[in-house]
Every structure is written in structure tokens, then in C-alpha cells.
Motif scaffolding. Structure first.
Motif, PDB file in Angstrom:
ATOM      1  N   ALA D 207      23.799   0.574 105.587  1.00  7.58           N
ATOM      2  CA  ALA D 207      24.880  -0.234 106.151  1.00  7.58           C
ATOM      3  C   ALA D 207      24.561  -0.955 107.480  1.00  7.58           C
ATOM      4  CB  ALA D 207      25.807   1.075 106.632  1.00  7.58           C
ATOM      5  N   GLU D 211      23.622  -4.182 104.058  1.00  3.98           N
ATOM      6  CA  GLU D 211      23.971  -3.802 102.715  1.00  3.98           C
ATOM      7  C   GLU D 211      25.351  -3.035 102.395  1.00  3.98           C
ATOM      8  OE1 GLU D 211      20.918  -2.110 100.342  1.00  3.98           O
ATOM      9  OE2 GLU D 211      19.111  -2.898 101.611  1.00  3.98           O
ATOM     10  N   THR D 212      26.066  -3.835 101.844  1.00  7.10           N
ATOM     11  CA  THR D 212      27.390  -3.105 101.782  1.00  7.10           C
ATOM     12  C   THR D 212      27.668  -2.643 100.112  1.00  7.10           C
ATOM     13  OG1 THR D 212      28.549  -5.291 101.287  1.00  7.10           O
ATOM     14  CG2 THR D 212      28.366  -4.710 103.421  1.00  7.10           C
ATOM     15  N   TRP D 213      28.579  -1.772 100.241  1.00  4.97           N
ATOM     16  CA  TRP D 213      29.145  -1.176  98.801  1.00  4.97           C
ATOM     17  C   TRP D 213      30.282  -1.947  98.527  1.00  4.97           C
ATOM     18  CZ3 TRP D 213      33.804   0.642  97.817  1.00  4.97           C
ATOM     19  CH2 TRP D 213      33.931   1.646  96.711  1.00  4.97           C
ATOM     20  N   THR D 214      30.280  -2.291  97.336  1.00  7.31           N
ATOM     21  CA  THR D 214      31.526  -2.931  96.845  1.00  7.31           C
ATOM     22  C   THR D 214      32.161  -2.053  95.857  1.00  7.31           C
ATOM     23  OG1 THR D 214      30.125  -3.906  95.087  1.00  7.31           O
ATOM     24  CG2 THR D 214      30.598  -5.066  97.251  1.00  7.31           C
ATOM     25  N   PRO D 215      33.661  -2.313  96.066  1.00  7.52           N
ATOM     26  CA  PRO D 215      34.302  -1.337  95.114  1.00  7.52           C
ATOM     27  C   PRO D 215      34.297  -1.592  93.599  1.00  7.52           C
ATOM     28  CG  PRO D 215      35.682  -3.107  96.265  1.00  7.52           C
ATOM     29  CD  PRO D 215      34.207  -3.107  96.925  1.00  7.52           C
ATOM     30  N   PRO D 216      34.091  -0.559  92.823  1.00  9.24           N
ATOM     31  CA  PRO D 216      34.158  -0.904  91.540  1.00  9.24           C
ATOM     32  C   PRO D 216      35.314  -1.235  90.726  1.00  9.24           C
ATOM     33  CG  PRO D 216      34.422   1.471  91.977  1.00  9.24           C
ATOM     34  CD  PRO D 216      34.219   0.831  93.152  1.00  9.24           C
ATOM     35  N   ARG D 217      35.202  -2.050  89.719  1.00  9.31           N
ATOM     36  CA  ARG D 217      36.453  -2.610  89.174  1.00  9.31           C
ATOM     37  C   ARG D 217      37.511  -1.457  88.582  1.00  9.31           C
ATOM     38  NH1 ARG D 217      32.047  -2.717  88.479  1.00  9.31           N
ATOM     39  NH2 ARG D 217      31.881  -1.326  86.954  1.00  9.31           N
ATOM     40  N   GLY D 218      36.757  -0.209  88.294  1.00 13.12           N
ATOM     41  CA  GLY D 218      37.840   0.891  87.939  1.00 13.12           C
ATOM     42  C   GLY D 218      38.991   1.011  88.782  1.00 13.12           C
TER      43      GLY D 218
END
Lengths: 218, 218, 218, 218
Positions: D207, D211-218
Motif C-alpha cells: 500500500a 500498489e493498489t488493490w482494485t475491486p473485482p468485477r463480481g
DNA sequence: GATGAATGAGGATTCATTCAT
DNA sequence: CATGAATGAATCCTCATTCAT
């Protein structure tokens, strides 16, 4: 039935009425004990209510005291002014005013004590109000004195040392005589006033006219 | 060793000296705050000692106050009496006495306040002492007044309403003028006395002689 | 007549409506002052009614507080659950859940403060309800976490130290970030959520999978 | 004789000692009841003295609370800083710091509760001090975090949203885990620290590295 | 002679809560 | 349904006063 009525006389009174009852009680207690020795509980009890009412209506002991001061102060100043207004010449005005004053004190001993005799006892916010009320009384007298002898502009004379001196002395004397009166129940307010006038009227005129007494060589 | 000596300047003073220091401090504090708002801690601190000493020497706050009252009262009564004694005729005596009085107050403002302005504030034992001292002052004046105009037996006249009335009024006026004097720093005690004499001397003589003022019809 | 109508806009509302108005006011005041500093008078005034109504509807200050807690708690848990339900895999569920959480707090700051930040402040009966509601939130998160990584029976894992640990840490972090969010008004709830996920998602998976970090020798 | 000695152990202690005893007692009571429900009498009794002592030494309930906050706050910040200082690289520093933190809380549960969990409960002057102390803790963590990953100027990064975000989340999680730890007495502070590091270390680095986490499309 | 340490007792103030209307 | 009036019960705080050293 009748006693349900008499209950109603004491309970659930409208705010304005209760406030006056509380002030009545407070004046009594403040007068008897002095500000600091007066205990709010006792005032409440005497007024026939509970302490929180006092705080609800007056906020604090100081607030209550202020209310007392104010009510009595206004009563006095008004009765003084009303009396003076009925006369035209200076002499009569002073006579009427003083007479009203002694009459007031004779009937409101407690109120007067509360109003005038506790300056040093209270501190902070209230002290200011006390000063104000005492000043009001002094001013009323001063204005009487000033108008009485002023051939020229009255308001100008109010600031004169002569006037404030005479007014102060007069108020001081009257205040002290309040005790004398209490110790001589036989004397009516008018008699007291007459004594006082006898003692000061001539000198006062002279003093204000600029005639000064000079110390003997003795 | 040397610094033990310099410590001694403040420490281990003989009782009598300490007592006076404490009274000095007490008068200041009582005068500034009034009896109840005055806190023993502050007095002790001002006197440069610890609280237990106060209690060792005076027993209680009341005891300390009484001591203050007594010391100042005696000081005043003496200076008043001494002054009056230097004159022969009534007029001069009163002049000298009042002059001494205003002189005293001018120099002992705090003491006077303590001595005279706290009657309603103290309760119980002390109240009596206060009354006594106030009475002393009044009596001194009264005796002056009485002797001044008495062609006959002085002591008999002391109880006369006329005399006590005049004395009371005089003391009250003088007391109130104490404040006036504080607000007019330019005026010397003698000037104040002169003003007061101008205002009352004639009337006083007349009043005591039985000549009474009568209300106008206005 | 007409003004009787306009009065009715505020008066004589059905119980349910009044209750909600009171709760609204209460949440505001509890949130601003904290439970003990909040005064029932202020709540009543803010709600535009008189104190007795509060007591009629909620029985006591505690009862009112409980009602607040309950309403806000349910609101939150529902919005959290609803959001999570829309996703299938663990990652999405957590994302949706947290997002809903931060969204809720962003819009119900007062409610959240009342709901979650006053555990130590209340005692007795209410404390239990607070605990219950806080537990509810924790449980919702925990169940999400557990289901997310459970290859086997979910409900069994709920008691696992690993799960409760992670859930607790997550809730704690989220709660604290509530303040961060308030101090960074530019960030949308979704951005905050993304930050949080970046920070914990990898580690969380690992931790729950049993991969542990080991202290360096440094 | 011996019990005269043991009497002496409790009586007439020098100020500094008594102060600490009072703070000890106060922390216990504040912690158990919360600021408002804590009654000064109880604290005094627990400390084995009378109420006036508390006021003599701390001035007011608020003053006493402030003293508690301050003492515990300093204790914690120091133990945290000392621990962190023994390590060189960021990872070790955080490990040591957190470990010290959990160790501290494990041994000073009451102190921690008083120190950190009553922000909303106190109002006025004290609130500021509480804020200050809480800020101190946060700042210590933040500075660790910042220095840990900063290849460039550390102080500049302290203001970064990234840093404050991570620090806040960390502090929040650690605080919440304080409860978890209390409910799992088997776990040592070091074990708790290890769990927490497992959960956040990787993500934290990422973080902070951007490096960022990206929301899944689900 | 002198004091730091300690307290008993009491007073102002506030607040949740309830009648009576 | 709605409220102005009223209070019991605490709680904080202060101060004159006293030990023990």
C-alpha cells in the motif's frame, strides 16, 4: 373540599407568582443571615418549595440575590421619586423624598438590609449590580439636592463635588438612622424625617450656596 | 552559618511581632474580600507563615477577625479621643475629632473597612465584638456631641434621643463620606472635615437646642 | 381554523412518527455530547416537544439511548448484509460490505458515534445492548471473513481464533478510519474502502490460510 | 512497635508518593466506571485518603483525569519508542513497537482504557489533553510507518494521506485487538503481535509503495 | 517555634424523573 | 395527546481546623 382548595393555594402556582414568593423568602433569609451564611435550602423551605425550583427560576444563589436587590431597589427608587415629584420647591421635595425613604425602610426593613448593607459581602458579578442599585439611590438623592439649589443648569451640577458630597452624607446619615429608627419604635417615619431635616436643612443650603464653615482657632 | 542568620530575619520571631504581622495581613485580606470570602490560607501566605501558626496565635478565624477589629477599633477611638481632648469648646472638639477620624480612615482604609463595614457579614460570637467596637465609636461621638451642648449634666444627656440621633447621623454620614474621600483623592482629610462641618454644624446646634424644622405646606 | 390546521403540522402526530423524531434528536445530542453530558431537556427541545413525552415513549434516558442504538445498529447491519449478499466470491463480498459500511458512516456520522463509541460510558442495562449491537457488527464481518476462506463448514470456523482475530482487527481499523474519513472529506467511501482492501486483503488471505509472518532477527 | 511502623507506611506520606497512589486508584476507578460514573469519593477511599487531598493535589476531577492520561500516555509512548529504537530496519521496528504496545496494554489494561477509550466521554479542557495524547500515540506509529518505507525525506511523508491512513488503521486495529487479547488470555503479547504482522505487513508495504488493490468485477 | 499532611462537615448545583392539569 | 410545575438524590468542591513531625 375546602382543604383541597387550600392545597391548591400553595401548589402548582404559575411561574410569576412562585418567583415572587421565592424572592420574599430570600429577602428574609439574606437579611437575617447575610449573603454567605444564608443557605439556599433554608430559602427554599421558607418559600415552601424545593431547592431545584430556585435554580430553575434564578439560576444561582447570586442570581437570586440579584433579583432581590433589583426588586427592592426599584421599589425604593420609585417610591422615593414618586414622593419627591409631588412637591414643587426643593425643601418640600427633599422632605417628601426622605419621608418616603424612611417610610419604605420602616415597612421593608429586611429589603433595605438586603439592598444596601451587603456590598462588601458579595463578590464578582453581583457586586456590580449592588453598586448599580446603591448608585441609583444616591443618584436620586443627588438629583434632588442638585435641582433644589441649582439656579442654573441642573445636570451640570450633578457632577459637582459639592452635590455628590452632600448627597453621600445624606444617604449615609439616612442609612445609619435606619438602625436608630429600629431602636426607637415609637418614632414615626415622619418624625424621623423631621429630626433629620432640622439637623441638615439649614447647613445644606448654606453649604451648597458656598457658605463654608471655618475652623475656630481653639 | 551565615545563611542561618539571614533566615533568622524572617524566622523565629517573638510572638508579639508575629501576631502583628498576621493581623496586618489579615486586615488586608478581610478588607479586600470580606469576612467570608477571605480564606485563611491566603492570610497565612501573605503573612509569610503557615496556617497552623494562625491557629496557634488566634485560635480561629473568628478569633483572628476579632483581633483585627479590636486593634483597629482601639487605634481609631484613641486617635479620636486624643484629638478631641486638645480642644476646649464643643465646636473645636468636634472639628478636631472628625478631622482625626478622616485622617485615620485616609491612612487606614483597609482597617476601617474591616472595622466598620462587615457587621452583617459575621455571625455569632464576633458579631458582638463588632457591635461593641462600633458602639465605642458611636459613643465617642455621642459624648462629644452631648458634652458640646450640655450646659447641665453630660452623662444624663447621653441617653437622650436627640443626642443618639445626632451621633448616629453623624457617624453614618462620616462613614459614607469615607467612600467619597476615596473617590476624591485630591481632598485632604481636613478639607473633608470642613465640608462636613459646614453642612451640619449650624443645624446640629439648633437641633440639639430644640429648634425644630417644620415641614412646609407645599 | 386555518391556524389550527397549521398547528397540526407539528402537533398531535401519531406515536410512531413522534418516536422517530425524538430518536433523531437524541442521536444528534448523544453524538455531540456523549451519553452523560447529554441532557434530556436538550433532546426534548430539539425534538420540539416537552420532556414528559420522551418519558412517555421511552421510559427513561437509558431506554431512549437503547432505542437509538437499536435503530442505527439495525440500519447498519442490514445495509452491510444487503451489500455483501449481492456478491458471490469472498473478495467481492468483503469489498461490497466494507464499502457499504463506509458509505453508511459517511451518511450517518452521528448515528455511528452513538452506536459504537460509547461502550465505556454507559453502565448497567444499556451496556448489554451496546455490547449486543457491537457484537452483531463484528459477527457480520466475521461471518464474511469465515465464509470467504472456509473450504469446509463455515459456522465451525466462526469460533476460530484466526477468524475472530481478523474480524476484530478489521472492525477496529474500519472504526478508526471513520475519523480519518471525516478529516479527509475529499475521499469517497469507495476510495477509502479501496485503500483498506489494498492494505489488508493479501495479508488477510495469507493469515487465514495459515501462512504466518515470522519476526526478523534484527 | 511493628504496627506503628506499618501505620507509618500509609500515613503522612510525602506529596509525590501520595500523588502516585491517588493516580493509581483513579486509573482503576475511571477504568471500571468510566469518567462520569466514577465518583471522586470512591477514588479517595481506594487510595486510602480523604477527598480533600485529591482536590489539594489535582484541583478537580478533570485535573485528576488529566494527570492519569498524562502519566499513562507518557509511559506508553516511551515504551513504544524505546522498543522501536532497538531495531534498525522498518520491519523490525514495527515488530518491536507493536510488541511493546501489546505488552504494555497486557500489563496496564486499566491504564489503556483510561487513556484511550474515553474520548467522547470527557468534555471541555480535558478533551484537548486526551486528543493530544491519542495524537502522540498515532504520531509515534505514523513516524515508524513513514520512516519504514521512506526512501526520501521522512518528515515530508508524515503528512501524506497514505501514511496517516495506514497509521490510523493500524492503531485502530491494535486498539480493538486489545479486547481480543483480553478475551484470549492464553496468547502472549508477542503472539498477538505476530498475528497482526502476518495480517498487515505485506499489504502495508504494498500500500505504501503505491500498489493498489482494485475491486473485482463480481 | 514551625509546618507539610490530612480531614470532617457542609454548601451550591444539576439532572433524571414524575405529578396535576 | 401534551406540558408546565415540581422534586429526590446525588456529586463536585471548599474551607476551617488539626495532627504528627
Amino acid at each position: 373540599m375546602a382543604d383541597k382548595m387550600s392545597d391548591k393555594t400553595r401548589r402548582r402556582l404559575p411561574r410569576h407568582v412562585r418567583e415572587q414568593q421565592i424572592i420574599d423568602a430570600a429577602i428574609q433569609v439574606f437579611s437575617k443571615r447575610g449573603y454567605h451564611l444564608a443557605v439556599v435550602d433554608e430559602i427554599a423551605e421558607l418559600a415552601g418549595i424545593s431547592k431545584p425550583m430556585v435554580y430553575l427560576y434564578f439560576g444561582s444563589k447570586e442570581g437570586l440575590f440579584t433579583a432581590c436587590i433589583r426588586r427592592e431597589g426599584e421599589l425604593l427608587t420609585e417610591s422615593f421619586a414618586n414622593a419627591a415629584r409631588t412637591a414643587r420647591d426643593a425643601e418640600s421635595q427633599l422632605w417628601r423624598g426622605l419621608s418616603a425613604f424612611f417610610g419604605f425602610v420602616a415597612e421593608h426593613r429586611d429589603g433595605w438590609v438586603v439592598l444596601y448593607r451587603q456590598a462588601s459581602e458579595v463578590g464578582g458579578e453581583v457586586a456590580a449590580e449592588v453598586q448599580r442599585q446603591r448608585g441609583e439611590v444616591g443618584a436620586a438623592v443627588a438629583s434632588l439636592v442638585a435641582s433644589g439649589i441649582a439656579r442654573t443648569d441642573t445636570s451640570a451640577r450633578l457632577a459637582d463635588p459639592e452635590v455628590s458630597f452632600v448627597a453621600m452624607a445624606l444617604v449615609g446619615a439616612a442609612d445609619a438612622l435606619t438602625d436608630w429608627m429600629a431602636e426607637h419604635p415609637g418614632e414615626s417615619p415622619d418624625q424621623v424625617t423631621q429630626r433629620l431635616m432640622s439637623m441638615i436643612w439649614v447647613g445644606m443650603r448654606n453649604a451648597l450656596a458656598g457658605e463654608t464653615w471655618t475652623p475656630p482657632r481653639g
